[in-house]
Design a protein around this motif. Sequence first.
Motif, PDB file in Angstrom:
ATOM      1  N   ILE A 140     -13.197   3.931 -61.224  1.00  0.00           N
ATOM      2  CA  ILE A 140     -13.988   2.883 -61.875  1.00  0.00           C
ATOM      3  C   ILE A 140     -13.531   1.504 -61.403  1.00  0.00           C
ATOM      4  O   ILE A 140     -14.348   0.632 -61.074  1.00  0.00           O
ATOM      5  N   ALA A 141     -12.217   1.306 -61.359  1.00  0.00           N
ATOM      6  CA  ALA A 141     -11.675   0.012 -60.938  1.00  0.00           C
ATOM      7  C   ALA A 141     -12.036  -0.297 -59.487  1.00  0.00           C
ATOM      8  O   ALA A 141     -12.463  -1.418 -59.157  1.00  0.00           O
ATOM      9  N   LEU A 142     -11.896   0.684 -58.610  1.00  0.00           N
ATOM     10  CA  LEU A 142     -12.191   0.474 -57.195  1.00  0.00           C
ATOM     11  C   LEU A 142     -13.659   0.132 -56.971  1.00  0.00           C
ATOM     12  O   LEU A 142     -14.003  -0.824 -56.248  1.00  0.00           O
ATOM     13  N   VAL A 143     -14.542   0.906 -57.576  1.00  0.00           N
ATOM     14  CA  VAL A 143     -15.980   0.688 -57.397  1.00  0.00           C
ATOM     15  C   VAL A 143     -16.404  -0.671 -57.956  1.00  0.00           C
ATOM     16  O   VAL A 143     -17.228  -1.377 -57.358  1.00  0.00           O
ATOM     17  N   THR A 144     -15.834  -1.053 -59.087  1.00  0.00           N
ATOM     18  CA  THR A 144     -16.181  -2.339 -59.694  1.00  0.00           C
ATOM     19  C   THR A 144     -15.805  -3.502 -58.778  1.00  0.00           C
ATOM     20  O   THR A 144     -16.602  -4.431 -58.564  1.00  0.00           O
ATOM     21  N   VAL A 145     -14.620  -3.457 -58.204  1.00  0.00           N
ATOM     22  CA  VAL A 145     -14.170  -4.530 -57.305  1.00  0.00           C
ATOM     23  C   VAL A 145     -15.097  -4.636 -56.103  1.00  0.00           C
ATOM     24  O   VAL A 145     -15.518  -5.731 -55.709  1.00  0.00           O
ATOM     25  N   LEU A 146     -15.443  -3.499 -55.490  1.00  0.00           N
ATOM     26  CA  LEU A 146     -16.309  -3.522 -54.315  1.00  0.00           C
ATOM     27  C   LEU A 146     -17.691  -4.084 -54.638  1.00  0.00           C
ATOM     28  O   LEU A 146     -18.276  -4.831 -53.851  1.00  0.00           O
ATOM     29  N   ASN A 147     -18.220  -3.746 -55.820  1.00  0.00           N
ATOM     30  CA  ASN A 147     -19.544  -4.246 -56.185  1.00  0.00           C
ATOM     31  C   ASN A 147     -19.519  -5.731 -56.532  1.00  0.00           C
ATOM     32  O   ASN A 147     -20.504  -6.438 -56.297  1.00  0.00           O
ATOM     33  N   VAL A 148     -18.421  -6.207 -57.090  1.00  0.00           N
ATOM     34  CA  VAL A 148     -18.315  -7.636 -57.378  1.00  0.00           C
ATOM     35  C   VAL A 148     -18.267  -8.437 -56.081  1.00  0.00           C
ATOM     36  O   VAL A 148     -18.835  -9.526 -55.974  1.00  0.00           O
ATOM     37  N   SER A 329     -22.898 -14.521 -59.795  1.00  0.00           N
ATOM     38  CA  SER A 329     -21.629 -15.170 -59.477  1.00  0.00           C
ATOM     39  C   SER A 329     -21.857 -16.234 -58.410  1.00  0.00           C
ATOM     40  O   SER A 329     -22.400 -15.936 -57.338  1.00  0.00           O
ATOM     41  N   PRO A 330     -21.478 -17.510 -58.654  1.00  0.00           N
ATOM     42  CA  PRO A 330     -21.660 -18.555 -57.639  1.00  0.00           C
ATOM     43  C   PRO A 330     -20.920 -18.241 -56.337  1.00  0.00           C
ATOM     44  O   PRO A 330     -21.368 -18.622 -55.254  1.00  0.00           O
ATOM     45  N   ARG A 331     -19.796 -17.557 -56.444  1.00  0.00           N
ATOM     46  CA  ARG A 331     -18.978 -17.280 -55.262  1.00  0.00           C
ATOM     47  C   ARG A 331     -19.491 -16.099 -54.460  1.00  0.00           C
ATOM     48  O   ARG A 331     -19.592 -16.147 -53.232  1.00  0.00           O
ATOM     49  N   PHE A 332     -19.829 -15.001 -55.145  1.00  0.00           N
ATOM     50  CA  PHE A 332     -20.186 -13.770 -54.448  1.00  0.00           C
ATOM     51  C   PHE A 332     -21.686 -13.502 -54.418  1.00  0.00           C
ATOM     52  O   PHE A 332     -22.155 -12.643 -53.667  1.00  0.00           O
ATOM     53  N   GLY A 333     -22.466 -14.202 -55.257  1.00  0.00           N
ATOM     54  CA  GLY A 333     -23.901 -13.975 -55.290  1.00  0.00           C
ATOM     55  C   GLY A 333     -24.287 -12.629 -55.867  1.00  0.00           C
ATOM     56  O   GLY A 333     -25.346 -12.080 -55.536  1.00  0.00           O
ATOM     57  N   THR A 334     -23.450 -12.059 -56.731  1.00  0.00           N
ATOM     58  CA  THR A 334     -23.703 -10.746 -57.324  1.00  0.00           C
ATOM     59  C   THR A 334     -23.755 -10.867 -58.845  1.00  0.00           C
ATOM     60  O   THR A 334     -23.147 -11.771 -59.431  1.00  0.00           O
ATOM     61  N   PRO A 335     -24.447  -9.931 -59.519  1.00  0.00           N
ATOM     62  CA  PRO A 335     -24.526  -9.954 -60.989  1.00  0.00           C
ATOM     63  C   PRO A 335     -23.233  -9.414 -61.603  1.00  0.00           C
ATOM     64  O   PRO A 335     -23.157  -8.275 -62.075  1.00  0.00           O
ATOM     65  N   ILE A 336     -22.208 -10.254 -61.642  1.00  0.00           N
ATOM     66  CA  ILE A 336     -20.871  -9.799 -61.998  1.00  0.00           C
ATOM     67  C   ILE A 336     -20.780  -9.329 -63.450  1.00  0.00           C
ATOM     68  O   ILE A 336     -20.116  -8.325 -63.754  1.00  0.00           O
ATOM     69  N   ASN A 337     -21.440 -10.016 -64.379  1.00  0.00           N
ATOM     70  CA  ASN A 337     -21.363  -9.622 -65.787  1.00  0.00           C
ATOM     71  C   ASN A 337     -22.021  -8.266 -66.024  1.00  0.00           C
ATOM     72  O   ASN A 337     -21.506  -7.430 -66.767  1.00  0.00           O
ATOM     73  N   ALA A 338     -23.171  -8.049 -65.370  1.00  0.00           N
ATOM     74  CA  ALA A 338     -23.841  -6.748 -65.488  1.00  0.00           C
ATOM     75  C   ALA A 338     -22.979  -5.644 -64.890  1.00  0.00           C
ATOM     76  O   ALA A 338     -22.898  -4.535 -65.426  1.00  0.00           O
ATOM     77  N   THR A 339     -22.313  -5.949 -63.781  1.00  0.00           N
ATOM     78  CA  THR A 339     -21.442  -4.970 -63.134  1.00  0.00           C
ATOM     79  C   THR A 339     -20.289  -4.585 -64.044  1.00  0.00           C
ATOM     80  O   THR A 339     -19.928  -3.398 -64.167  1.00  0.00           O
ATOM     81  N   LEU A 340     -19.693  -5.568 -64.709  1.00  0.00           N
ATOM     82  CA  LEU A 340     -18.571  -5.293 -65.620  1.00  0.00           C
ATOM     83  C   LEU A 340     -19.028  -4.476 -66.821  1.00  0.00           C
ATOM     84  O   LEU A 340     -18.296  -3.598 -67.301  1.00  0.00           O
ATOM     85  N   LEU A 341     -20.246  -4.738 -67.311  1.00  0.00           N
ATOM     86  CA  LEU A 341     -20.767  -3.951 -68.428  1.00  0.00           C
ATOM     87  C   LEU A 341     -20.892  -2.482 -68.048  1.00  0.00           C
ATOM     88  O   LEU A 341     -20.514  -1.587 -68.816  1.00  0.00           O
TER      89      LEU A 341
END
Length: 450
Positions: A140-148, A329-341
């Motif tokens: 879970i941790a690995l996949v989350t980091v890659l998606n962020v 995310s301004p830095r990565f351009g990804t939906p970081i909050n949705a990813t964390l949920l």
Amino acid sequence: MTNPHSPTTAGGDDQLRRVLGLPALVFFGLVYMVPLTIFTTYGIVTETTGGRTAGAYLVTLAAMLFTAASYGIMVKRYPVAGSAYSYTNIAFGSNVGFLAGWSLLLDYLFLPMINYLLIGLFLNIAFPAIPAWVFVLGSIALVTVLNVLGIRSVAKASNLIVGAQIIFIVVFVALSCSSLAGGPVDFLAPLRGDGSQPGFDPLMAGAAILCLSFLGFDAVSTLAEETRDARRTVPRAIMLTTLAAGVLFTLLAYLSQLAIPGSHFDNTDTAANEVMLKIGGQFLANFFTAAYVAGSLGSALASQAAVSRIIYSMGRDKLLPERFFGSLSPRFGTPINATLLVSVVSLIALVISLETLASLISFGALVAFSAVNMAVLRTHLLAKVEGKSLLLHGLVPLVGLGLTLWLWTSLSALTLSIGLGWFAIGVAYLLVLTGGLRRNVKVADFSEAG
């Protein structure tokens, strides 16, 4: 009126970045499906169909090709994120669109979870001294980091994992042909079965289970806003992914049943291991375990990316809290909050059973497939649009809808009960959002221009 969130609007920090081409989309879809996913339910489907898993895959492929065509039709005209949620919203209005999106969440939220659970189970067998929950949390941790970090990291990792599974498949096919050479082989047995489950109903029951193997083409459509020339590229990727996966699944099932004819195994849940040991001994069994775990990790990576973008799309439309879910995310351009949920929800993998997860995914998948077929009928055949075709916009989605509903009738009572319960929760939430249906939920303006 121009929609500030329109995928055709250039620039801006709130825009998903168009970086994907056709090869990346096809690989994304294939890794989402996991080429080796056939072996997850191989024993179950083989027993259910009386040794006709390959035939069941052909039935499922036929249904999925029509539905994939409907996805392609919709994304060609509406190249937006959100998949079935967005298409139903466009076709039937925001309230129905919300319910479609809610049902689709059932599918997508639990796909990463089922992969984490499988990773924990298989790695615990290989390394029994380490508890399964350690592997679940680590993945879970690995996949989350890659998606962020961004969709490029997902695409690159997907390519590597699909490549590893392709190598295994080549070895599997070669050893299968070698083991069958020189002996009497009944090449029709995988299609005819062993007679233990005669008739078409068992075949349809098996096909209903196998429809989950084809969720990759649906995931491809969620990346429309991150694809170059989406109207042309995404429909092609959807059809190529569906066809390639269907042929591959059927071939692997066919060879497996040639190796071990019939429908009886020492252990149904681990029937794949029996097949590997019969074809290639302990070497192939070990190779399979490594490739299968890698595929599950890749599927978790792709499915978390897809569901986070659906949640982002619903947040952008204020169906979920916009400030939290509708931002990138301004830095990565990804939906970081949705990813964390999604990562937090995936922790349920520590306590839930594999059978329950499979039931939840089945219902959501078929709701999405049905909704998209109906959306094509509403937005093309029944609307005043130029260039509409009775064949393409009428017959194709009608056949897709009919086949999907037929598969639906083959689901278990448990699956229908859980799915309808989730749908009822969605209806209750919709009533809250709309003040008892006195108003429509507000969504973004999906422009046909561009």
